[in-house]
Structures are given as C-alpha cells and as structure tokens.
Scaffold this active site. Structure first.
Site, PDB file in Angstrom:
ATOM      1  N   LYS A   1      25.989  16.039 -33.922  1.00  0.00           N
ATOM      2  CA  LYS A   1      26.492  17.424 -34.100  1.00  0.00           C
ATOM      3  C   LYS A   1      28.064  16.488 -32.922  1.00  0.00           C
ATOM      4  O   LYS A   1      29.007  17.145 -32.601  1.00  0.00           O
ATOM      5  CB  LYS A   1      26.015  18.762 -33.458  1.00  0.00           C
ATOM      6  CG  LYS A   1      25.161  19.751 -34.238  1.00  0.00           C
ATOM      7  CD  LYS A   1      25.524  20.307 -34.458  1.00  0.00           C
ATOM      8  CE  LYS A   1      24.582  21.494 -34.912  1.00  0.00           C
ATOM      9  NZ  LYS A   1      24.204  23.283 -34.983  1.00  0.00           N
TER      10      LYS A   1
ATOM     11  N   GLY B   1      19.037  30.488 -22.278  1.00  0.00           N
ATOM     12  CA  GLY B   1      19.193  29.563 -22.251  1.00  0.00           C
ATOM     13  C   GLY B   1      20.951  28.808 -22.267  1.00  0.00           C
ATOM     14  O   GLY B   1      21.505  29.758 -22.562  1.00  0.00           O
TER      15      GLY B   1
ATOM     16  N   GLY C   1      21.283  25.223 -23.787  1.00  0.00           N
ATOM     17  CA  GLY C   1      21.379  23.940 -24.252  1.00  0.00           C
ATOM     18  C   GLY C   1      23.009  24.075 -25.552  1.00  0.00           C
ATOM     19  O   GLY C   1      23.883  24.717 -25.440  1.00  0.00           O
TER      20      GLY C   1
HETATM   21  P1  ATR Z   1      19.944  22.997 -28.599  1.00  0.00           P
HETATM   22  O1  ATR Z   1      20.617  22.856 -29.463  1.00  0.00           O
HETATM   23  O2  ATR Z   1      18.853  24.049 -29.334  1.00  0.00           O
HETATM   24  O3  ATR Z   1      20.205  24.626 -27.966  1.00  0.00           O
HETATM   25  P2  ATR Z   1      18.715  22.152 -26.903  1.00  0.00           P
HETATM   26  O4  ATR Z   1      20.412  21.752 -26.118  1.00  0.00           O
HETATM   27  O5  ATR Z   1      18.027  20.659 -26.447  1.00  0.00           O
HETATM   28  O6  ATR Z   1      18.781  22.344 -27.819  1.00  0.00           O
HETATM   29  O7  ATR Z   1      18.550  23.179 -25.351  1.00  0.00           O
HETATM   30  C1  ATR Z   1      17.410  23.312 -25.850  1.00  0.00           C
HETATM   31  C2  ATR Z   1      17.381  25.576 -24.567  1.00  0.00           C
HETATM   32  O8  ATR Z   1      16.349  25.421 -24.662  1.00  0.00           O
HETATM   33  C3  ATR Z   1      17.816  24.570 -23.029  1.00  0.00           C
HETATM   34  O9  ATR Z   1      18.182  25.837 -22.975  1.00  0.00           O
HETATM   35  C4  ATR Z   1      16.541  24.399 -22.601  1.00  0.00           C
HETATM   36  O10 ATR Z   1      16.328  24.979 -21.070  1.00  0.00           O
HETATM   37  P3  ATR Z   1      16.139  23.891 -20.266  1.00  0.00           P
HETATM   38  O11 ATR Z   1      17.562  23.931 -19.930  1.00  0.00           O
HETATM   39  O12 ATR Z   1      15.706  24.366 -18.543  1.00  0.00           O
HETATM   40  O13 ATR Z   1      15.889  22.761 -20.843  1.00  0.00           O
HETATM   41  C5  ATR Z   1      15.248  25.624 -23.780  1.00  0.00           C
HETATM   42  N1  ATR Z   1      13.805  25.629 -23.544  1.00  0.00           N
HETATM   43  C6  ATR Z   1      13.805  24.778 -24.127  1.00  0.00           C
HETATM   44  N2  ATR Z   1      12.274  24.468 -23.981  1.00  0.00           N
HETATM   45  C7  ATR Z   1      11.544  25.755 -23.487  1.00  0.00           C
HETATM   46  C8  ATR Z   1      10.953  26.109 -22.298  1.00  0.00           C
HETATM   47  N3  ATR Z   1       9.479  25.856 -22.738  1.00  0.00           N
HETATM   48  N4  ATR Z   1      11.175  27.149 -21.748  1.00  0.00           N
HETATM   49  C9  ATR Z   1      12.129  27.986 -21.222  1.00  0.00           C
HETATM   50  N5  ATR Z   1      13.185  27.619 -21.888  1.00  0.00           N
HETATM   51  C10 ATR Z   1      13.215  26.553 -22.172  1.00  0.00           C
END
Ligand code: ATR
Length: 485
Positions: A283, A343, A345
C-alpha cells in the site's frame, strides 16, 4: 476452453467427476497415472462414456505425475489405451519416436508435446514452442514463474509466437495463477483445472467458469486485479467479478501475487490493466508510481486503489470511505463527537484521518506509545498507552484497528477490562471472526456495532465505482453478505 484434469482412481469416479463439472468444462484430461492398476486396462473405454473431447496422459513422476514403472511399459500401456476414441494424447517433449506416437498419428489423434519445469522457466522457452509447432504437434509448456518478471516473460509468448496458433502455455505456482486465468491473453488453447487441485496453483473449474468467466475473455476485456503478497485468498474477486457482470461490463478481476511493485507496473502497462486494488504489503510501495493521488492518500500515506485515467495511474484510498461512511450521519448530528482508536498502524492511519477530517475528537491508544504519539502529532489527536484505555470510557465511539482477536487467536482482546456502555458505538476492523471477543462484550453491554466485514464490502463497492464509474448493483449486495464465511 476449460480442461478438467480428472483425478479419480477409477473410471467410475472420473465419470462422476466429469458429470459434476459438466457445465464448466469443454474437454477433460484422463490421467492414467492416477488410476488404480485395475482401472488402467479399461481406460480405452473412457471416451465413449463422456460427451466431450478427451486427452489421454500417463504422467511420469519426474514430470509431477505418479507413474513409477519403466518407460518402455509406460509407452506400451499408452499405445494399447490409444485403441480408445481419444481426441488428444499428451507425449512428453523428450520422448523419441515411439509406437504410441505412430499409432496416434495413424488414428488422427492430435499429439500434445508437453514439457514441464517445476523450478523456473526454460531458457529456450520461445524456441522450444516454435520447434514443436513446426512438426505439426501442439506444444504444451507448463513452467514455474518465480516472480512478476518471469510472468512478464510468459505473457510475451503471445507476441513472440504470434505465428503459432495452437499452443498451450501455463504458469504453475502462485505467480503463475494470472497466466492460468488469462490463458486466452497468452494465446493458449485452454487452461487446466481440477476438482481437487493437483498441480501447484490450479483452481477449480467452477471458479474458472463462474467466478472469472475466463473462457469469455477477449481482446476487448478490461483487466482488473488485486496485488499483494499473499493475495490468493482475497475476497475482492468475489465482490468485483459479479459486479462487472451485473452491469454487463466486459471485464475480469483476478489476484496477482506481487513480489516487486516496480515489475508489476511494467506488467500492468503490457497487459493494459485498467485498475487494481492494493493490499498488504504494497500500500505504500505503489506511491512513487502514481501520477496523481487524492487528498486522503496524501494524508494517510497509503493507497489501496489504482486506476488508469488519461494515461496516468491515479491512486485513491477506499478503506477511508468504507470505514467512515456508516458514521457520517451520526458525526454530523453530533451524536459521535469523541473517539478512542486502538492501534496506531496502517489501518489506524486511515481511521484517525477520516475521523479528524470529519471534526471528531480522537484519542489514540497503542502498545507502542511512540507510534501513537507520532500519528497523534500528525493528525492533531491525543494519545496514550494501551494500558490506560479504560480511562477513556466516556467516548462516543471505540474503533479497534489492531489484529488482536483475529483468527487464529480468537481469544485475544486488546482492551479486556474496558467498561463499554450502551450509549457507545463500537467499530471492529477485524472481520474474521465477525464477532471478536471485544465485539461480544460490546454486544452484551448494549452498544451499537459496526463490523469489519461490512467495511470490507463497502470499500470494495467504492473500488467498483472507481473502476467502472457505476454504483455497485444493488441486487447483488445480498450475495456479498452471504459470502462472509
Ligand atoms: P495494520 O496495517 O493492520 O494496522 P500494522 O501497521 O502492522 O498493521 O499495525 C499493527 C497494529 O496492531 C499496531 O498498532 C500494533 O501495535 P504496536 O504499534 O505496539 O506494535 C498493534 N498490535 C499488533 N499486535 C498487538 C498485540 N498483541 N497487542 C497490542 N497491539 C498489537
């Protein structure tokens, strides 16, 4: 034409397999090597039991088949089976003059000269095809593209070998899938399908015929697709293809597994692709290739929809609209004024920008606080640690954007102690399962819910509009809900 490879171990099983797939296929391949010994001797009968042309093949183990006996026995068996009324016989490229070949020629059975490469593309790919064709046989090339660059080489078959009318070319494996579906664009006589896929990348005849309508592709068909890695399980073909047919638009939408975005743009120009969806992990990577982007793409820094317009690639982000659409009325009526976004991300970026652009007050909570801070600064939102989420119990809207709770970890809940109340709206972006742990709790608390699956369908409908200029046909929307699992 669509060819069904019969994978049964008895003649009867193969007849039933054919009958189940009758409406999707134009010819069948009887694979003697997959039959029990006892059925092999009766194989000559088979063409009289079905009403389509039959190819007979005894595939060796070295070519991905199951025949393990000596070569001499294999060719003798083939020769005896050719007593049957077969339309084609598949004899491998390296088999020198055999009695089976002589008999086929004598009976007017067309010979398919096949060559397989399970690791890559042979260096002499074009030469090999023209050499076989010069002898009057039908060349069949089953090769394994390992990248988009390899796929480009495969699609060049059409222009490089314009003079060879009869040929069968297919790419195996994930990267080969577009060549199987767009077989007509490669000038291939037919594509192979099976009920239970037996070769890498094969899909079912039913999908080939009823989802992709691959046999109806012609020179005027507009090609659309979705690029990603992995992408083969994308839901989008099931949104876009029925939609195209619903408005009588001569177009096809298929998955393109993409390793290099740069190479994909070369393929896209070569195949005159009219537009495509973009999914993880590309993306952001598509941005440098876009001649024009919309405001939300600029803000979010990610693009999920690309269309060809006046010789430019134009990038949009329909996730943004798919997300915010069901909230707009309530935001405008000031029923939703504050939001907690879980989140920080890629998905959160679209959500936060959409809410901020609509004047909503937003607090971002994330496990990694720095990441929350970064997004908050950009969007003029507030931020906090995920551990403090419970303190924001007064917000009107809670949006969950992380992957926590998604299959297979369905017990996950990013805010397990959060005290939902019945005045809140809760929006979950995870769509498998539909009811995550968090959504079950929100439901019990009496919240109004918005589901990830609906957002997925809405963003797909926006893509459809971007691709075609038409609204998604209303009468088909019902099917999309049914397709959820
Ligand atoms: P996406 O494009 O789906 O948003 P990403 O950019 O990798 O994927 O973002 C993943 C999000 O899920 C982030 O906010 C991540 O938190 P961190 O920034 O702290 O990594 C969150 N996330 C993933 N696994 C997690 C978990 N086990 N507990 C809490 N937050 C999680």
């Amino acid at each position: 034409m669509i060819c069904l490879v019969l994978t049964g171990s008895t003649i009867e099983e193969n007849v039933s397999q054919f009958e189940r797939n009758r409406e999707y296929v134009d010819l069948v391949e009887l694979r003697i090597d997959l039959l029990h010994e006892s059925s092999r001797v009766r194989a000559a009968l088979f063409p009289s039991l079905v009403d389509v042309p039959v190819i007979v093949t005894i595939r060796r183990q070295s070519d991905g088949g199951r025949y393990a006996g000596p070569e001499r026995s294999r060719l003798a068996l083939l020769e005896s089976i050719l007593d049957g009324d077969f339309a084609y016989v598949d004899i491998e490229y390296d088999v020198k003059r055999s009695i089976a070949e002589q008999k086929a020629r004598g009976k007017g059975i067309r010979i398919i000269r096949s060559t397989h490469d399970f690791n890559g593309l042979p260096d002499d790919i074009f030469h090999r095809i023209s050499k076989i064709a010069a002898k009057g046989d039908i060349p069949k090339l089953a090769v394994t593209p390992n990248s988009i660059i390899d796929l480009i080489t495969l699609f060049r078959v059409r222009t490089e070998l314009k003079g060879v009318d009869e040929k069968i070319v297919l790419g195996m494996g994930d990267f080969g899938l577009p060549s199987r579906i767009l077989y007509k664009r490669m000038g291939s006589l037919w594509t192979y399908c099976s009920e239970i896929p037996i070769a890498p990348g094969q899909i079912t005849a039913r999908q080939m015929k009823t989802l992709y309508h691959a046999d109806r592709v012609d020179d005027r068909t507009h090609i659309y697709g979705v690029i990603g890695n992995p992408v083969l399980h994308s839901f989008s073909p099931r949104i876009q293809n029925p939609g195209f047919r619903g408005i009588n638009f001569n177009a096809i939408y298929l998955p393109f597994p993409v390793d290099s975005v740069r190479s994909f743009f070369i393929l896209a120009e070569m195949l005159h692709i009219s537009g495509f969806s973009v999914t993880v992990p590309h993306k952001q990577a598509v941005l440098p290739y876009l001649g024009k982007i919309t405001r939300e793409v600029k803000q979010i820094g990610s693009c999920n929809t690309v269309v060809r317009s006046k010789n430019l690639w134009v990038g949009m982000n329909t996730d943004y609209y798919g997300f915010v659409e069901p909230l707009v009325t309530e935001i405008d009526a000031k029923k939703i004024q504050s939001a907690l976004v879980i989140g920080a991300g890629g998905a959160a970026r679209a959500v936060v920008w959409a809410l901020r652009n609509h004047g909503c007050k937003v607090t971002i909570v994330n496990r990694n606080v720095d990441r929350a801070k970064h997004l908050a600064m950009e969007t003029m939102a507030s931020y906090d640690s995920l551990d403090n989420a419970n303190e924001y119990y007064k917000v009107d809207l809670v949006v969950q954007t992380t992957s926590v709770g998604m299959v297979p970890d369905v017990d996950g809940d990013p805010i397990p102690e959060y005290p939902f109340n019945r005045n809140q709206v809760v929006y979950e972006l995870v769509y498998r399962p539909k009811y995550t742990r968090m959504m079950q709790r929100a439901l019990e608390a009496g919240c109004r819910l918005h589901f990830g699956i609906d957002m997925l369908v809405r963003q797909g409908k926006h893509q459809f509009e971007a691709f075609t200029g038409y609204h998604y046909p209303k009468r088909l929307e019902h099917n999309l809900e049914l397709e959820e699992d």
